[in-house]
Design a protein around this motif. Structure first.
Motif, PDB file in Angstrom:
ATOM      1  N   GLN A  15      -6.250  -0.919  -3.040  1.00  0.00           N
ATOM      2  CA  GLN A  15      -5.934   0.559  -3.330  1.00  0.00           C
ATOM      3  C   GLN A  15      -5.313   0.544  -4.728  1.00  0.00           C
ATOM      4  O   GLN A  15      -4.499  -0.194  -5.370  1.00  0.00           O
ATOM      5  CB  GLN A  15      -4.637   0.837  -2.620  1.00  0.00           C
ATOM      6  N   LYS A  41       1.041  -1.229   0.072  1.00  0.00           N
ATOM      7  CA  LYS A  41      -0.078   0.030   0.050  1.00  0.00           C
ATOM      8  C   LYS A  41       0.772   1.275   0.102  1.00  0.00           C
ATOM      9  O   LYS A  41       2.091   1.243   0.324  1.00  0.00           O
ATOM     10  CB  LYS A  41      -0.955   0.244   1.159  1.00  0.00           C
ATOM     11  N   ASN A  75      -5.858  -5.522  -5.642  1.00  0.00           N
ATOM     12  CA  ASN A  75      -5.349  -4.661  -4.613  1.00  0.00           C
ATOM     13  C   ASN A  75      -6.269  -3.638  -4.516  1.00  0.00           C
ATOM     14  O   ASN A  75      -6.806  -2.953  -5.430  1.00  0.00           O
ATOM     15  CB  ASN A  75      -4.067  -4.023  -5.237  1.00  0.00           C
ATOM     16  N   GLU A 117       5.440   3.584  -1.137  1.00  0.00           N
ATOM     17  CA  GLU A 117       5.047   2.228  -1.191  1.00  0.00           C
ATOM     18  C   GLU A 117       5.468   1.475  -0.054  1.00  0.00           C
ATOM     19  O   GLU A 117       6.896   1.317  -0.050  1.00  0.00           O
ATOM     20  CB  GLU A 117       5.113   1.387  -2.587  1.00  0.00           C
ATOM     21  N   PHE A 121      -7.154   3.062   1.048  1.00  0.00           N
ATOM     22  CA  PHE A 121      -6.566   1.588   1.276  1.00  0.00           C
ATOM     23  C   PHE A 121      -7.636   0.532   0.763  1.00  0.00           C
ATOM     24  O   PHE A 121      -7.444  -0.361   0.363  1.00  0.00           O
ATOM     25  CB  PHE A 121      -6.295   1.497   2.576  1.00  0.00           C
TER      26      PHE A 121
END
Length: 402
Positions: free
Chosen positions: A332, A108, A330, A130, A163
């Motif tokens: 995010q 994330k 993912n 990241e 997120f």
């Protein structure tokens, strides 16, 4: 006696040098937080910022009721009382903000931001980072031509954004701010992801890969294969990838020849607009800042799902393999972009270096394209020939030469 004086001088110098090396520092060792502001925005997330007994602070976020995943959670403190802002006058003087942080659901991105009470362009001094695992990581950002003078408030922020629709915890071991000489200072720390960087010339990339398979999956009609999705244009029938509220596009590439390569810098995704239909009174329904988020299209990493799916056969059911969304993608996004509304218009989306690396080594299986807001956006698919055949999705990237 001489030894005692020498020891006293040494201790004094040590304390002075320690103070100078961290003009502001909060190591979160107190019983409770002091002078920190924290708040959420652009969504339905809730947060708390708590001093933990173990000597760090934790940002607790509950975004389970968030619908659009455009939320942010901000921690903010005025560090001006701890700094001599006169020192920022020099051409090589800037503010460096450093933090030691960890997350529990990698990978994330988090970000550091610096601003004053006069700031209007809040993205100028903002850097994303990241975090690729659950370990502690030191990250730092140095401002560029910071406009801060004596009498200003100078805010440092550590932020968590987008997120996903779940509960999250982010630990912060310390945050410090220093006025540094950029010519003498060491490089910044952490995996930096510039926020909305400029699009480079395509000629700057040494590799171009056309998509191997692109397809549509539809939640409302999960058993359908939609590979023949098309529109009729003046020149004839064109295959397109149309994304809307229930329908998403999935793309994958054959990058086997690059599995041992190291991505050099960010890559670029190119998709070409066939048509766009959109509208909506977002400003009336939402606050101005949230309204600006819509309508856009999101690009997201694919981590799971069906392996080596074929565009002629894949369906929502076969691709998802009975998994939940957060087990396949993912949560995010990589990037939200405003679609070029002109037919034939090029949409270039930055693919950060870490994501590009995961695409090359196969950790990331491909890319998901889905809407953000009420929008029907169609892009030219890979099956076309002739002039539209040149408009299929492509990846541009560079690799480190051995």
């Amino acid at each position: 006696m001489f030894r005692k004086k020498s020891l006293a001088v040494f201790i004094a110098l040590f304390l002075i040098s320690g103070f100078c090396s961290a003009q502001f520092i909060d190591d979160f060792e107190k019983e409770e937080l002091e002078d920190w502001l924290y708040f959420t925005g652009d969504g339905n997330a809730e947060m708390n910022f708590v001093q933990e007994k173990e000597g760090f602070a934790t940002i607790y976020i509950d975004a389970t009721n968030d619908q659009h995943n455009v939320w942010y959670a901000i921690t903010k403190r005025n560090v001006a009382p701890y700094l001599n802002l006169k020192k920022l006058k020099g051409p090589d003087s800037e503010l460096r903000v450093e933090a030691r942080v960890r997350i529990k659901n990698p990978p994330k991105r988090v970000n550091i931001m610096v601003n004053t009470q006069r700031t209007t362009e809040f993205h100028h001094d903002l850097m994303e980072f990241e975090l690729q695992d659950q370990d502690w990581h030191v990250i730092s950002m140095t401002t560029k031509d910071l406009d801060a003078v004596p009498g200003d408030s100078l805010f440092v922020q550590f932020n968590v954004t987008d997120f996903g629709p779940d509960k999250y915890e982010v630990d912060v071991d310390y945050i410090k701010a220093d006025i540094i000489n950029t010519k003498k200072a060491e490089p910044d720390k952490g995996i930096q992801i510039p926020y909305h960087p400029a699009i480079p010339e395509l000629s700057s990339f040494s590799n171009k890969a056309e998509v191997a398979h692109d397809a549509l999956i539809n939640q409302e009609y999960p058993e359908l294969n939609l590979n023949d999705w098309h529109v009729r244009e003046k020149e004839g029938v064109s295959r397109v990838l149309t994304v809307n509220g229930n329908q998403w596009a999935i793309l994958r590439w054959d990058l086997e020849n690059f599995k041992d390569s190291e991505a050099k810098g960010a890559g670029l995704l190119e998709i070409t607009t066939q048509s766009v239909a959109t509208g909506g009174n977002y400003v009336e329904v939402y606050e101005d800042q949230l309204a600006e988020e819509f309508p856009r299209v999101r690009v997201i990493e694919i981590f799971g799902g069906q392996e080596a799916w074929e565009q002629e056969e894949v369906t929502y059911i076969s691709f998802m393999q009975g998994k939940r969304y957060q087990e396949v993608f993912n949560t995010q996004m990589i990037y939200d972009f405003k679609v070029d509304k002109i037919p034939g218009g090029k949409n270039f989306i930055t693919i950060s270096q870490p994501v590009m690396q995961r695409l090359l080594n196969g950790t990331t299986k491909g890319l998901l394209i889905k809407p953000l807001g009420a929008i029907d956006a169609s892009f030219y698919a890979s099956e076309n020939t002739g002039q539209t055949g040149k408009m299929k999705p492509k990846l541009y990237f560079n690799t480190v030469e051995e």
